[in-house]
Motif scaffolding. Structure first.
Motif, PDB file in Angstrom:
ATOM      1  N   ARG A 127       0.956  -1.226   0.021  1.00 18.03           N
ATOM      2  CA  ARG A 127       0.115  -0.001  -0.052  1.00 18.03           C
ATOM      3  C   ARG A 127       0.806   1.219  -0.006  1.00 18.03           C
ATOM      4  NH1 ARG A 127      -2.163  -0.650   4.555  1.00 18.03           N
ATOM      5  NH2 ARG A 127      -3.811  -1.766   3.837  1.00 18.03           N
ATOM      6  N   ASN A 128       1.842   1.236   0.730  1.00 14.66           N
ATOM      7  CA  ASN A 128       2.890   2.407   0.756  1.00 14.66           C
ATOM      8  C   ASN A 128       3.425   2.689  -0.569  1.00 14.66           C
ATOM      9  OD1 ASN A 128       2.266   2.698   3.655  1.00 14.66           O
ATOM     10  ND2 ASN A 128       4.016   1.741   4.173  1.00 14.66           N
ATOM     11  N   VAL A 129       4.199   1.612  -0.958  1.00 15.09           N
ATOM     12  CA  VAL A 129       4.591   1.759  -2.429  1.00 15.09           C
ATOM     13  C   VAL A 129       3.851   2.318  -3.524  1.00 15.09           C
ATOM     14  CG1 VAL A 129       5.872   0.422  -4.089  1.00 15.09           C
ATOM     15  CG2 VAL A 129       6.428   0.121  -1.810  1.00 15.09           C
ATOM     16  N   ILE A 130       2.499   1.826  -3.389  1.00 15.44           N
ATOM     17  CA  ILE A 130       1.424   2.115  -4.357  1.00 15.44           C
ATOM     18  C   ILE A 130       1.139   3.490  -4.459  1.00 15.44           C
ATOM     19  CG2 ILE A 130      -0.901   1.544  -5.377  1.00 15.44           C
ATOM     20  CD1 ILE A 130      -0.424  -1.365  -4.534  1.00 15.44           C
ATOM     21  N   LEU A 131       0.816   3.835  -2.954  1.00 15.51           N
ATOM     22  CA  LEU A 131       0.248   5.164  -2.848  1.00 15.51           C
ATOM     23  C   LEU A 131       1.609   6.385  -3.065  1.00 15.51           C
ATOM     24  CD1 LEU A 131      -1.579   4.858   0.368  1.00 15.51           C
ATOM     25  CD2 LEU A 131      -2.544   5.090  -1.850  1.00 15.51           C
ATOM     26  N   SER A 132       2.807   5.756  -2.682  1.00 11.51           N
ATOM     27  CA  SER A 132       3.828   6.705  -3.241  1.00 11.51           C
ATOM     28  C   SER A 132       4.210   6.775  -4.502  1.00 11.51           C
ATOM     29  CB  SER A 132       5.240   5.935  -2.360  1.00 11.51           C
ATOM     30  OG  SER A 132       6.335   6.893  -2.735  1.00 11.51           O
ATOM     31  N   CYS A 133       3.912   5.875  -5.536  1.00  8.57           N
ATOM     32  CA  CYS A 133       4.153   5.934  -6.804  1.00  8.57           C
ATOM     33  C   CYS A 133       3.083   6.890  -7.120  1.00  8.57           C
ATOM     34  CB  CYS A 133       3.922   4.654  -7.398  1.00  8.57           C
ATOM     35  SG  CYS A 133       5.370   3.550  -7.099  1.00  8.57           S
ATOM     36  N   ASP A 189       1.390   9.138  -5.644  1.00  4.27           N
ATOM     37  CA  ASP A 189       1.475  10.672  -5.420  1.00  4.27           C
ATOM     38  C   ASP A 189       2.787  11.275  -6.252  1.00  4.27           C
ATOM     39  OD1 ASP A 189      -0.121  10.504  -3.247  1.00  4.27           O
ATOM     40  OD2 ASP A 189       1.109  10.059  -1.719  1.00  4.27           O
ATOM     41  N   SER A 190       3.753  10.306  -6.495  1.00  4.90           N
ATOM     42  CA  SER A 190       5.005  10.923  -7.299  1.00  4.90           C
ATOM     43  C   SER A 190       4.572  11.075  -8.797  1.00  4.90           C
ATOM     44  CB  SER A 190       5.966   9.974  -7.238  1.00  4.90           C
ATOM     45  OG  SER A 190       6.508   9.790  -6.003  1.00  4.90           O
ATOM     46  N   SER A 191       3.692  10.434  -9.121  1.00  8.59           N
ATOM     47  CA  SER A 191       3.000  10.771 -10.539  1.00  8.59           C
ATOM     48  C   SER A 191       2.396  12.069 -10.603  1.00  8.59           C
ATOM     49  CB  SER A 191       2.124   9.756 -11.065  1.00  8.59           C
ATOM     50  OG  SER A 191       0.822   9.797 -10.130  1.00  8.59           O
ATOM     51  N   VAL A 204       3.772  14.859  -9.329  1.00  9.89           N
ATOM     52  CA  VAL A 204       4.761  15.859  -9.362  1.00  9.89           C
ATOM     53  C   VAL A 204       5.666  15.447 -10.695  1.00  9.89           C
ATOM     54  CG1 VAL A 204       6.751  16.737  -8.220  1.00  9.89           C
ATOM     55  CG2 VAL A 204       4.986  15.704  -7.090  1.00  9.89           C
ATOM     56  N   ILE A 205       5.885  16.921 -11.196  1.00  9.81           N
ATOM     57  CA  ILE A 205       6.593  17.157 -12.425  1.00  9.81           C
ATOM     58  C   ILE A 205       8.095  16.583 -12.331  1.00  9.81           C
ATOM     59  CG2 ILE A 205       7.624  18.564 -14.463  1.00  9.81           C
ATOM     60  CD1 ILE A 205       5.146  20.229 -13.986  1.00  9.81           C
ATOM     61  N   LYS A 206       8.625  15.352 -12.852  1.00 13.36           N
ATOM     62  CA  LYS A 206       9.720  15.120 -12.822  1.00 13.36           C
ATOM     63  C   LYS A 206      10.232  14.453 -14.204  1.00 13.36           C
ATOM     64  CE  LYS A 206       9.176  13.471  -7.988  1.00 13.36           C
ATOM     65  NZ  LYS A 206       9.185  12.191  -7.227  1.00 13.36           N
ATOM     66  N   PRO A 207      11.790  14.012 -14.260  1.00 13.15           N
ATOM     67  CA  PRO A 207      12.181  13.770 -15.624  1.00 13.15           C
ATOM     68  C   PRO A 207      11.255  12.351 -16.030  1.00 13.15           C
ATOM     69  CG  PRO A 207      13.846  14.414 -13.922  1.00 13.15           C
ATOM     70  CD  PRO A 207      12.629  14.221 -13.175  1.00 13.15           C
ATOM     71  N   GLU A 208      11.559  11.861 -17.289  1.00 15.22           N
ATOM     72  CA  GLU A 208      10.953  10.993 -17.938  1.00 15.22           C
ATOM     73  C   GLU A 208      11.580   9.438 -17.386  1.00 15.22           C
ATOM     74  OE1 GLU A 208       8.480   8.519 -19.796  1.00 15.22           O
ATOM     75  OE2 GLU A 208       8.272  10.881 -19.737  1.00 15.22           O
ATOM     76  N   PRO A 209      12.944   9.396 -16.950  1.00 13.51           N
ATOM     77  CA  PRO A 209      13.042   8.113 -16.455  1.00 13.51           C
ATOM     78  C   PRO A 209      12.652   7.864 -15.092  1.00 13.51           C
ATOM     79  CG  PRO A 209      15.129   9.534 -17.103  1.00 13.51           C
ATOM     80  CD  PRO A 209      13.932  10.367 -17.314  1.00 13.51           C
ATOM     81  N   GLN A 210      12.514   8.856 -14.139  1.00 10.51           N
ATOM     82  CA  GLN A 210      11.774   8.573 -12.932  1.00 10.51           C
ATOM     83  C   GLN A 210      10.102   8.330 -13.043  1.00 10.51           C
ATOM     84  OE1 GLN A 210      12.896  11.568 -10.058  1.00 10.51           O
ATOM     85  NE2 GLN A 210      11.868  10.649  -8.355  1.00 10.51           N
ATOM     86  N   HIS A 211       9.599   9.140 -13.977  1.00 13.19           N
ATOM     87  CA  HIS A 211       8.169   8.629 -14.250  1.00 13.19           C
ATOM     88  C   HIS A 211       8.133   7.443 -14.875  1.00 13.19           C
ATOM     89  CE1 HIS A 211       5.655  11.998 -13.432  1.00 13.19           C
ATOM     90  NE2 HIS A 211       6.544  13.003 -14.092  1.00 13.19           N
ATOM     91  N   TRP A 255      10.039   4.736 -13.908  1.00 15.60           N
ATOM     92  CA  TRP A 255      10.411   4.043 -12.865  1.00 15.60           C
ATOM     93  C   TRP A 255       9.164   3.850 -11.991  1.00 15.60           C
ATOM     94  CZ3 TRP A 255      10.065   4.933  -7.851  1.00 15.60           C
ATOM     95  CH2 TRP A 255      10.367   3.637  -6.806  1.00 15.60           C
ATOM     96  N   ASN A 256       8.385   5.071 -11.811  1.00 18.46           N
ATOM     97  CA  ASN A 256       7.301   5.088 -10.940  1.00 18.46           C
ATOM     98  C   ASN A 256       6.056   4.302 -11.739  1.00 18.46           C
ATOM     99  OD1 ASN A 256       7.989   6.615  -8.863  1.00 18.46           O
ATOM    100  ND2 ASN A 256       7.434   8.543 -10.206  1.00 18.46           N
ATOM    101  N   SER A 257       6.016   4.091 -12.750  1.00 19.28           N
ATOM    102  CA  SER A 257       5.034   3.374 -13.635  1.00 19.28           C
ATOM    103  C   SER A 257       5.450   1.865 -13.731  1.00 19.28           C
ATOM    104  CB  SER A 257       5.010   3.689 -15.175  1.00 19.28           C
ATOM    105  OG  SER A 257       4.574   5.193 -15.259  1.00 19.28           O
ATOM    106  N   PHE A 258       6.528   1.555 -13.677  1.00 20.18           N
ATOM    107  CA  PHE A 258       6.808   0.040 -13.779  1.00 20.18           C
ATOM    108  C   PHE A 258       6.625  -0.352 -12.190  1.00 20.18           C
ATOM    109  CE2 PHE A 258       9.539   1.013 -17.613  1.00 20.18           C
ATOM    110  CZ  PHE A 258       8.537   0.173 -18.280  1.00 20.18           C
ATOM    111  N   ALA A 259       7.260   0.451 -11.146  1.00 16.31           N
ATOM    112  CA  ALA A 259       7.116   0.065  -9.830  1.00 16.31           C
ATOM    113  C   ALA A 259       5.468  -0.099  -9.515  1.00 16.31           C
ATOM    114  CB  ALA A 259       7.610   1.045  -8.829  1.00 16.31           C
ATOM    115  N   LEU A 260       4.954   0.875  -9.966  1.00 18.51           N
ATOM    116  CA  LEU A 260       3.068   0.579  -9.752  1.00 18.51           C
ATOM    117  C   LEU A 260       2.924  -0.649 -10.246  1.00 18.51           C
ATOM    118  CD1 LEU A 260       0.783   1.858  -8.586  1.00 18.51           C
ATOM    119  CD2 LEU A 260       0.423   3.106 -11.041  1.00 18.51           C
ATOM    120  N   ILE A 261       3.110  -0.893 -11.466  1.00 16.14           N
ATOM    121  CA  ILE A 261       2.753  -2.211 -12.352  1.00 16.14           C
ATOM    122  C   ILE A 261       3.197  -3.376 -11.251  1.00 16.14           C
ATOM    123  CG2 ILE A 261       2.942  -3.628 -14.341  1.00 16.14           C
ATOM    124  CD1 ILE A 261       3.205  -1.162 -15.843  1.00 16.14           C
TER     125      ILE A 261
END
Length: 1624
Positions: free
Chosen positions: A997-1003, A1005-1007, A1009-1016, A1018-1024
């Motif tokens: 739950r913490n990881v999913i919510l963190s991903c 929330d991070s989505s 925020v405007i961040k570089p494409e590699p981090q976005h 990473w967030n997407s793959f981590a969420l999956i």
């Protein structure tokens, strides 16, 4: 007396290279550098090189092989066939005084052949040499040079096919099959002599004879080609003496050398040239004797001189261009330092020549850029050198490094470096040499040594720029060779000369004059002291700012390094060399042409020294100093031969009757006429060895009486063996010229013989007997008691591994032997000695066929080695295999559950988790092979149940979640799911789901925020990955559990939606859909007649990180209705919900809820704007809706009222017991009904953050441990104070020692999963002050003044150790001494009887040696052998220290078991003892010698620990923690941690984290920073908190001891009121 054969001639490097290229053109061999025995660059052998693909022009990045090419003097090797048939070759050939060659025959035949010496020398001598080679070793011979055959020889060697027939024969013998004699011959060499009538066929190489690839013939000489050994014994003794790391290794080395010598002697050949420089060593320090170094072969190195030429020190080539450079050299043929020093001091030898001699003594090699001869820079090239001016001269009292860097920088480097040093590189580096000679070296070498991209403009363009650029010293070429300035590369300009010369010849002349000048001669001894002398070590090196950076691993063999030649200051030169004596171009030298010269050198050249220049008294003083210096440095003239071998050229070699024809390859195997019966069982019995029998002085005496030799030349070889053995132990030669002459004349043995160990002295004395017949034979030496059975067994086991065959064949052989029980028969020690030679064959590159052998070998060593040896020798191999990215069958085999459990059992849980477990997890990432991933998954799943919940969470679950979005494969997610299914619903819901739950919510929330494409991405793959894991867990959870979690997710999503769309849209679009739900909830509650909300609902006071747990639909009503009432307004809610009255009644009755019209949420709703005008973003971006929901959003009652009205009845029953237990003084009731690890908390929201996940993959983190200082569980362990803790490395068992019933000492054994006391030990009469878990034996040692060793499982006493009180006087303490102790800290009897010096006050367990080290009340230290349950040596303190204030209060030993490095500690192991007086003693663990004593604290030292080999951490009652770096001066270190208001009773170290306790406070600090940056630091103090019914309260109990559970990220503390508390 026999006459010496004619002396052969050598060539200069350029001519030798040209000759080799001409003779071996097209062979693929490239010239590297010459091998010279002289200080001058003349040689007849060279190192050649070939690339792995055989290409002549190799690429610098390719793997290369080095060979040695030796030129042997003579023409055609063989005379005609008739002459070979007439000569009885079984008999020795002797050259006599009358220039005749005699073939000594048997007396019965009466036949003697003689011929003219001059006419037959060349042919017969070559016949002698080549037949000697082919007799001793299988070798290919070619009568003429054939390039294709040379290529085949080299290819066969590189492909390891030269001796595959021998290993094949040995493998057949392991199956009791015999095929030819090769295997039997080889076993005969290594000591298996079952067949007395079996003689070597001459077709098998002895394992300690260097292989020879071939002998090929050119027009006027032969070339012998053999592999180049990376080291010599001389290299090891001078540059890395610690590579011979034990006495056993020395014995093993000497056994091999003597075995090879015995083979030579059996073949009728004496070596005649044995010395450390001719003992060649492999990378594994396996020694070899080279056929080319045998005396009568060595004497014929070289080329035949042209007819009519006279012997000289110059090159033999007639067209040599370098001959004018070296014609004036006046060096002696032998490397006799004493003679050269005398001549240099008296002005007969030039500075240049003397420095060449020193370079040769230091091991430097001509043409080798890595170790080139070094010379000093003497001028800076700014002006023409003028002795009458001080301008332009270099200061020779300082090193070039110091001149280039400056004193300020060197002082900073020395003071700030972790290892204090001034100089980080050699005085002449390979980079500098190649830059100096860039114009003359090939581009291949420049790309390899300087820079991979060749850029000619980057090299210094002039001499002045070169001098300014380099911190290195000069090379001899700049004083002798004008060609060094001329570039061979068109794109690189010539090296520019200074403006004050017109030609390179003139520059060389003036530069050499400067080197030989009076100014330089009067200062040169200072430079010698810095480069070769006493300023390389000790305080002199510190003062000269010349401290070298020591090697990182001193036990690693080295072939180069700085050798300290002199230990005392080098004398100043008496007289400079006259100019004409070293300058050979009189016609081109202005100085020679000048007349009326009145220089000092001209005066000296006439042999007249005016009185005003040097008085007679001064002369005598300088002469005396020089003489004393020569006597002190006599070790530079070592002697290893009893007689001068050069006076007699004799060989007793017995040759085979048949001769070798041209281009004949000796067959490596022959068919036996009668096949002997070979019993493999008898062979295996040879490996059984008993090392318990004594092998010392008494056993050597009877052996010595039986010593005898029958051949004088063989006895002389034994003399050399004795000299080398003594030198290895003494670290200096046994004989020099004067000592040997005195011994030969008077029989007076060298005094150094008394410095040897007694048993070594007996052996050496036997080998160096004056009467050669009394010296032992080589075979008799092999039977000496000096060589224990383990040496002989190890040699038989390892010798076949040195054969030139594939690693697969060798691995098959050694695995077969090991599987038959040879390692077990040899014993643990022998197996440990053999492991470094065998285990390198096991690698990830093994084929599928060889994998079985590799796995078998690993398992056998795993069974036989000790735990410590397994960690050092096997662990890194397993790690390397698991780290390999490619697929290998061996990796899959290692990941099998059976092997992992075997490894786990051997190493222990902690070592396995730290070193292997992370690599298993890593094999689930980055698209691994499916088979490997599946095997790794099974290992992780199978280990999770045994690891326990805390370790599984921190070491398996969190690292797997850390790889979300980073290439975690499907098997990794499946592993997470299956672990959850294995450990059950409670574990999944309580531990895994909150993390997901913490990881999913963190991903999510991070989505936002405007961040570089590699981090976005990473967030997407981590969420999956997180959602995939969640999907898998849903399939293994019961439906009820899934519904509970869905309620939580649904409520979170609904509140998030409402806040995004605004209150108006919520009323319009959301409320109508909730009408049916609210109605159902109202009537559901009424029908169920529930009076209390469901279990698990928590309302946190002010803690925004703790969400509310929803267990039922009633909790959903409690959360949604108050929120919506505040958000959209109560009126709108009531309009939509017809059952509002029932709902509000239920909320008031169950939760004491009532509506407040102006609640916080009402204000928030009123302040919100229309969501449409804010683009759907109704709240600030930093406010997260989940935090608003989980922190009481919608509640209209203040937090203070919540506590007063008793809402905490919602706390579950289990949590109530835990929280009550943390603050109760009574022993907790039995917890047997609870699930294991019931007290371990659920993860909070911070556990899923990237920062934590980023540091969870390693065990010893580089970041500071973030502790919460919260008590998770507390249990009453002892009625009185709890004084000592010991945690088992599985982190499931804790032993506590404290005050038991009747104020006696007691020990309890606690199982952490259920927090039950399962057993204990109650045999102590006093309070236990120390507990040690003896991991290797399963025993536990505890101390109360007497040491008890008992079974950790049953509590049964095994042994007790105490000291006799009569051996130590009873000590009394003065009032001042007694007042030094803090009574609070020492209550309960910890030192109640410490005044009795015979009592043990503390102890420390050395796991690597299975020994206990116990401190005593009188300052002494006792060693106890646990395996044999007996006391060992006792180290008593000085009589002045025997007082109450000097009792030993703490002990530690070095942090690891690797060889220690550093300036202060040179021993293999050390022990530190802390005293109650505040002093600390550092002792050598082997001898007990005190290395250092210093005042560490102003009060009683409570604990010592060593997190690293060079660090000691100490705590004291003076309220400070200190860190000591043993590589620095201890007295001047400022490394204090303060802040505690009371004495520090205990601390615990894990990795870089240090947790200390004082009174009721703890502090955490990090050791990550260098100790030089610590200074006076303030510790951050924390209170421990307990939670009772939701209310946090400070822990007021006095903390007495602490221990960290690193794998679980927990720590346990003991208190003065007897409680054991688990904290995080």
């Amino acid at each position: 007396m026999a006459r010496s054969p004619p002396v052969t001639a050598a060539m200069c490097p350029e001519c030798l290279e040209r000759r080799v290229r001409s003779d071996l053109a097209g062979s693929g061999l490239s010239f590297v550098h010459v091998i010279s025995d002289s200080p001058l660059p003349f040689a007849s052998s060279a190192v050649v090189q070939i690339a792995s693909d055989g290409a002549e022009e190799r690429n610098w990045s390719q793997k290369t092989y080095d060979f040695v090419l030796v030129a042997l003097n003579g023409g055609k090797t063989f005379v005609d066939t008739k002459k070979c048939e007439k000569t009885p070759l079984e008999q020795p050939i002797i050259y006599t005084d009358d220039n005749r060659c005699e073939v000594q025959t048997d007396s019965s035949s009466g036949i003697e052949y003689t011929e003219d010496f001059q006419n037959s020398y060349s042919s017969n001598n070559q016949l002698l040499i080549v037949n000697t080679v082919t007799k001793l070793i299988p070798v290919y011979y070619s009568g003429r040079i054939s390039i294709s055959e040379i290529r085949e020889l080299i290819a066969s060697y590189m492909n390891l096919k030269v001796e595959e027939n021998v290993i094949s024969s040995l493998n057949l013998l392991c199956e009791n099959k015999i095929s030819g004699s090769a295997g039997l011959d080889f076993l005969n060499f290594v000591g298996f002599s079952a067949f007395d009538d079996l003689h070597p066929s001459g077709c098998v190489r002895h394992p300690n004879i260097l292989p020879v690839l071939g002998v090929v013939e050119s027009s006027d000489c032969c070339y012998m080609l053999h592999p180049k050994a990376p080291y010599t014994l001389e290299n090891i003794m001078h540059y890395s003496p610690k590579a011979l790391c034990s006495d056993w290794h020395i014995r093993f080395l000497m056994y091999q050398i003597i075995s090879a010598l015995a083979y030579l002697h059996d073949s009728g050949v004496h070596h005649g040239n044995l010395k450390p420089s001719t003992i060649l060593m492999s990378d594994s320090l396996w020694p070899y004797l080279s056929i080319s170094d045998i005396y009568h072969v060595r004497q014929n190195w070289g080329f035949e001189r042209p007819k009519g030429s006279t012997p000289s020190s110059c090159c033999v080539a007639e067209d040599c261009s370098s001959r004018p450079i070296h014609t004036s050299f006046d060096l002696l043929s032998s490397l006799d330092w004493s003679s050269h020093f005398k001549r240099w001091w008296a002005g007969e030898l030039s500075n240049y020549e003397y420095l060449l001699v020193l370079n040769k003594l230091a091991g430097r090699r001509w043409g080798d850029p890595a170790f080139h001869p070094v010379m000093p820079w003497v001028i800076d090239f700014t002006v023409r050198p003028d002795e009458n001016s001080d301008i332009g001269w270099r200061d020779l009292t300082k090193s070039k490094w110091r001149l280039a860097k400056g004193d300020e920088q060197l002082d900073f480097t020395y003071s700030s470096s972790e290892v204090p040093h001034h100089v980080s590189d050699e005085c002449l580096s390979e980079l500098a040499v190649c830059s100096y000679k860039a114009r003359r070296l090939s581009k291949t070498i420049l790309r390899s040594a300087v820079r991979s991209v060749y850029e000619p403009n980057e090299y210094p363009s002039s001499m002045q720029r070169l001098y300014q650029w380099t911190p290195d010293e000069c090379i001899p070429d700049f004083y002798s060779d004008p060609r060094i300035f001329v570039s061979l590369h068109s794109e690189m300009s010539d090296l520019a000369l200074p403006s004050w010369v017109t030609s390179s010849e003139e520059f060389i002349c003036l530069h050499r004059d400067a080197l030989e000048s009076d100014r330089v001669s009067q200062q040169l001894h200072h430079w010698i002291d810095i480069t070769f002398g006493y300023k390389l070590d000790g305080e002199a090196s510190v003062e000269a700012k010349n401290v070298m950076l020591p090697p990182s691993d001193p036990s690693r063999p080295k072939s180069i390094g700085r050798r300290q030649l002199f230990t005392t200051p080098h004398p100043k030169r008496h007289i400079s060399t006259p100019h004409p004596s070293y300058h050979n171009k009189v016609e081109s030298c202005a100085r020679c042409q000048a007349k009326g010269s009145n220089s000092t050198t001209d005066v000296a050249s006439n042999g007249f020294i005016p009185p005003d220049m040097l008085s007679q008294v001064d002369y005598l003083e300088e002469f005396e100093q020089a003489t004393i210096f020569m006597e002190l440095e006599h070790h530079l003239d070592p002697k290893y031969n009893y007689t001068d071998t050069s006076s007699c050229y004799c060989s007793s070699v017995k040759y085979p009757k048949s001769h070798i024809s041209d281009q004949e390859m000796l067959q490596s195997d022959t068919v036996l006429s009668v096949v002997p019966d070979f019993d493999f069982g008898s062979y295996l019995e040879c490996f059984e060895c008993d090392n318990s029998s004594p092998m010392g002085y008494q056993e050597l005496l009877p052996w010595k009486q039986k010593s005898c030799s029958v051949i004088e030349h063989h006895a002389n070889d034994i003399f050399s063996i004795g000299c080398m053995l003594a030198e290895i132990y003494l670290r200096r030669p046994l004989f020099d010229a004067s000592l040997l002459a005195a011994y030969r004349e008077t029989g007076m043995l060298p005094g150094a013989l008394n410095e040897l160990p007694v048993h070594v002295g007996v052996l050496v004395e036997s080998c160096i007997q004056r009467e050669w017949k009394r010296r032992p034979s080589s075979k008799h030496l092999l039977d000496s008691p000096y060589f224990p059975p383990s040496v002989q067994a190890a040699y038989m086991f390892l010798a076949p591994l040195q054969l030139l065959c594939t690693s697969g064949d060798r691995l098959k052989y050694v695995a077969k032997l090991a599987s038959e029980g040879t390692l077990k028969a040899m014993g643990e020690f022998s197996a440990e000695m053999c492991a470094p030679y065998c285990l390198p064959f096991v690698s990830s590159s093994l084929s599928d066929v060889d994998t079985e052998s590799g796995l078998c070998l690993l398992k056998e060593f795993l069974k036989c080695l000790s735990v410590q040896a397994t960690k050092q020798l096997i662990l890194h191999i397993i790690q390397k295999i698991l780290q390999a990215p490619e697929y290998s069958h061996l990796k899959v085999s290692l990941l099998q559950d059976s092997f992992v459990r075997e490894l786990w059992k051997k190493l222990g849980k902690q070592t396995y988790i730290e070193n292997v477990h992370p690599l298993v997890i890593a094999n689930l990432c980055n698209s691994p092979n499916k088979i490997i991933a599946s095997a790794a998954s099974i290992v992780l799943i199978g280990s999770s149940e045994e690891l326990g919940i805390p370790i599984t969470i921190h070491q398996t679950i969190l690292p797997l979640i850390h790889y979300f979005g980073k290439g975690l494969c499907a098997d990794g997610i499946e592993t997470l799911v299956r672990i959850g299914g294995l450990l059950g619903e409670s574990f999944t819901v309580k531990q895994i789901l909150p993390l997901l739950r913490n990881v999913i919510l963190s991903c999510i929330d991070s989505s936002k925020v405007i961040k570089p494409e590699p981090q976005h991405s990473w967030n997407s793959f981590a969420l999956i990955d997180g959602l995939s894991a969640l999907e898998g867990l849903v399939s293994v959870l019961p439906v009820k559990a899934v519904l509970k979690e869905l309620l939580q997710v649904a409520a979170t999503a609904l509140v998030d939606l409402c806040l995004r769309i605004g209150p108006d849209n919520t009323a319009i679009y959301v409320l109508p859909h909730l009408k049916e739900l609210f109605a159902e909830l109202a009537f559901y509650h009424e029908s169920s007649a529930v009076s209390l909300p469901s279990e698990g609902l928590k309302i946190s006071k002010g803690n925004k990180s703790e969400p509310i747990k929803m267990e039922s639909r009633i909790d959903l009503m409690f959360l949604l209705y108050p929120f919506l009432a505040s958000y959209v307004g109560i009126e709108k809610l009531r309009e939509c919900c017809s059952t509002w009255f029932l709902l509000e009644q239920s909320l008031q009755r169950l939760y004491n809820w009532k509506l407040e019209p102006f609640s916080e949420w009402s204000k928030t709703a009123e302040n919100m704007k229309d969501p449409r005008s804010q683009s759907g973003n109704c709240i600030p971006s930093e406010v997260f809706p989940t935090e608003l929901l989980f922190n009481g959003a919608g509640l209209s009652v203040s937090q203070s009222e919540i506590t007063k009205t008793g809402w905490n009845v919602a706390v579950s029953r289990q949590g109530s017991r835990l929280e009550h237990g943390t603050s109760s003084d009574n022993l907790c009731s039995s917890t047997s009904g609870n699930q294991p690890w019931f007290w371990f908390p659920s993860p909070d929201s911070s556990w899923g953050t990237p920062d934590f996940l980023g540091r969870s993959s390693g065990l010893k983190d580089e970041f500071q441990w973030k502790i919460k200082a919260s008590v998770l569980y507390s249990a009453r362990a002892h009625p009185g104070a709890l004084r000592s803790l010991a945690v088992h490395d599985d982190e499931c068992t804790v032993f506590t020692g404290g005050v038991g019933p009747g104020f006696t000492g007691s020990i309890q054994r606690w199982q952490l999963p259920n927090m039950n006391c399962t057993s204990g030990y109650y045999g102590h009469e006093e309070v236990v002050n120390s507990i040690c878990i003896l991991s290797t034996t399963g025993k536990v040692a505890s101390c109360d003044g007497t040491i008890h060793v008992w079974n950790g499982q049953t509590g049964k006493l095994i042994a007790a150790h105490t000291e006799s009180s009569t051996s130590f006087p009873l000590q009394t303490a003065s009032v001042e001494q007694a007042n030094m102790l803090n009574q609070d800290a020492l209550s309960g009897g910890i030192l109640s009887n410490a005044f009795r010096g015979s009592l043990y006050t503390t102890m420390h367990y050395m796991s690597s040696e299975d020994k206990l080290v116990a401190g005593m009340g009188n300052g002494s230290i006792r060693f106890i052998d646990i395996s044999q349950d007996r006391k060992l040596h006792l180290w008593k303190s000085d009589s002045a220290e025997i007082s109450f204030s000097s009792l030993v209060s703490a002990i530690c030993s070095c942090g690891s078991d690797k060889p220690r490095t550093g300036r202060l500690v040179d021993s293999s192991s050390w022990i530190a003892a802390g005293l109650s007086s505040g002093y600390c003693r550092l002792l050598d663990e082997r001898s007990g010698k005190i290395i250092a004593v210093w005042r560490a604290h102003d009060g009683h030292i409570t604990k010592l620990a060593s997190p690293e080999d060079h660090l000691i951490v100490s705590s004291s009652l003076d309220k400070t923690l200190r860190i000591w770096d043993l590589r620095r001066k201890l007295e001047t270190q400022s490394n204090i941690f303060r802040s505690h208001s009371d004495g520090i009773f205990d601390f615990s170290v894990w990795g870089q984290d240090l947790v200390s306790v004082s009174r009721n406070k703890i502090s955490l600090t990090s050791l990550f920073r260098p100790t030089s940056e610590i200074g006076h630091q303030q510790l951050v103090l924390q209170n421990l908190y307990s939670t009772d019914r939701g209310v946090k309260s400070k822990n007021m109990s006095v903390l007495s001891t602490i221990s960290v559970l690193p794998l679980s990220r927990l720590f346990v503390v003991g208190t003065e009121d007897g409680f054991l508390k688990i904290c995080h």
